[in-house]
Design an enzyme around this catalytic site. Structure first.
Site, PDB file in Angstrom:
ATOM      1  N   SER A 157       0.852  -1.189   0.000  1.00 56.17           N
ATOM      2  CA  SER A 157       0.000   0.000   0.000  1.00 56.17           C
ATOM      3  C   SER A 157       0.889   1.241   0.000  1.00 56.17           C
ATOM      4  CB  SER A 157      -0.882  -0.002   1.256  1.00 56.17           C
ATOM      5  OG  SER A 157      -1.574   1.214   1.413  1.00 56.17           O
ATOM      6  N   TYR A 170      -3.542  -1.035  10.165  1.00 53.82           N
ATOM      7  CA  TYR A 170      -3.318  -1.221   8.732  1.00 53.82           C
ATOM      8  C   TYR A 170      -1.925  -0.734   8.345  1.00 53.82           C
ATOM      9  CZ  TYR A 170      -4.484  -1.383   3.752  1.00 53.82           C
ATOM     10  OH  TYR A 170      -4.499  -1.670   2.394  1.00 53.82           O
TER      11      TYR A 170
END
Length: 316
Positions: free
Chosen positions: A143, A156
Site C-alpha cells: 500500500s 493497517y
C-alpha cells in the site's frame, strides 16, 4: 506442450472481492490455472464461476491466511491439483478505523495477523515449491501506507509498513535463486474494503480521492513478475505525499490529520467490526462505487478546500 507454453499456475489470496477478484479475472483472460482463496467458499464460488466462464481452470480453497496451517494446505492443494505454483499473489487484507487507544486489541491484532502475518505465511508456504522448481514469483500487495502513516488506521499501517520491510529482506535473501519477489503499492483504490472496515470512530468513512480502478492494480500484479522493478506504485497522483513525508514530516503530519478527520471521516456513523473477524459470506463487486463523477468532484473539492484552509492557517 513445452514448459514455456504451459499456462501459469497462479494462487490468489483475498480473491473474493476488490483487487483479488479483478486479478483473478485478469489471469483468467490469460488462460492461467487459478487457485482462489478467501475465507468464504460461497464468495469464492461466485468468482470461480466468472473465471471458468472465461475459460480458466479454477480451484477454490477456503482459507484464512492468518492461520498458517490453512495457508500450508492452500499451497499443497494447488500443487496437488496442477503440479506446481508459478505465481503466488498475496492480496488478502482487512481494514480498521479508530485511534490506537479506541480500537479493541483483538481487532488490531487481527488486522496485523491478516495483512502482515498472512503474507508471511504465504511466502513460507510457497517458497519450498519455488525452491524445488528453481523458479517462481511471489507478488505481495502492499500500500501507499507501506511508506507513510496516517492517524486512525494504525493497525493497517503497521501491517503494510512491516510487509515492505519483509519483502525487501526476502528479495535480498533470494538473489540469484530464480525466485522473484515483487510488491505492488496501491494508493486509494475503489474497492469495497472501506465498507467492510471495522470502524469505532462513530463517523462514516469514505476513501481519500482520487480513487484508482482496481483493474489498474490487477494489471500491475500480472505484469510485475516479468519486470525488473521491485516495487510498483499504482495511483501516482497520491504518491506526492512520500517526499513531503520524508522531507517535511511536521507538514505531512498536519496534512494527514486534516485529511483524515475532515475528508475521510465525516458525519455520524455506526460502530462496527466490519469483516475483520468474520467474512461477509457473499462475493462483493470489484469496486466500491467511489468513482462516480459527482462523488469524485465532491471529494476532490473537499480535499482542495481542506488543503487550502491548512495553507491559510499556516500563513496566519
Amino acid at each position: 506442450m513445452s514448459p514455456a507454453q504451459r499456462p501459469e499456475v497462479v494462487v490468489i489470496t483475498g480473491a473474493s472481492s476488490g483487487i483479488g477478484r479483478e486479478t483473478a479475472r485478469a489471469y483468467a483472460h490469460r488462460g492461467a490455472r487459478l487457485v482462489l482463496a478467501s475465507r468464504s467458499r460461497a464468495a469464492l464460488e461466485t468468482v470461480a464461476g466468472e473465471c471458468r466462464a472465461l475459460g480458466a481452470r479454477t480451484l477454490v480453497v477456503p482459507t484464512d491466511v492468518s492461520r498458517e496451517t490453512e495457508v500450508e494446505a492452500l499451497a499443497a492443494a494447488a500443487v496437488a491439483q496442477y503440479g506446481r505454483i508459478d505465481v503466488w499473489v498475496g492480496n488478502a487484507g482487512v481494514f480498521a478505523y479508530g485511534s490506537f487507544e479506541e480500537l479493541p486489541a483483538g481487532v488490531f491484532r487481527q488486522v496485523v495477523e491478516t495483512n502482515l502475518m498472512g503474507q508471511i505465511h504465504g511466502a513460507r508456504a510457497a517458497l519450498p515449491y519455488f525452491r524445488r522448481q528453481g523458479k517462481g514469483a511471489l507478488v505481495l500487495v502492499g500500500s501507499l501506507y507501506s511508506r507513510v502513516g496516517s492517524p486512525a488506521v494504525s493497525p493497517y499501517v503497521t501491517g503494510k509498513f512491516g510487509l515492505l520491510g519483509f519483502a525487501e529482506c526476502l528479495r535480498q535473501e533470494l538473489r540469484g535463486s530464480g525466485i522473484r519477489v515483487r510488491i505492488v503499492l496501491p494508493a486509494t483504490i475503489d474497492t469495497p474494503i472501506y465498507g467492510h472496515a471495522a470502524n469505532v470512530t462513530g463517523r462514516r468513512v469514505r476513501p481519500l480521492p482520487p480513487t484508482a480502478a482496481p483493474a489498474r492494480v490487477a494489471r500491475a500484479i500480472v505484469r510485475s513478475p516479468g519486470r525488473r522493478r521491485f516495487a510498483a506504485p499504482v495511483g501516482r497522483m497520491q504518491m506526492w505525499v512520500i517526499p513531503v513525508h520524508d522531507l517535511a514530516p511536521g507538514l505531512y503530519d498536519r496534512i494527514a490529520s486534516v485529511l483524515m478527520h475532515r475528508v475521510e471521516l465525516h458525519g455520524a456513523g455506526p460502530v462496527t467490526l466490519g469483516t475483520v473477524l468474520e467474512p461477509s459470506g457473499a462475493a462483493d463487486q470489484t469496486t466500491g462505487g467511489w468513482r462516480s463523477n459527482g462523488l469524485r468532484l465532491l471529494l476532490g473539492g473537499a480535499v482542495a478546500a481542506t488543503l487550502a484552509a491548512l495553507v491559510a492557517a499556516r500563513h496566519r
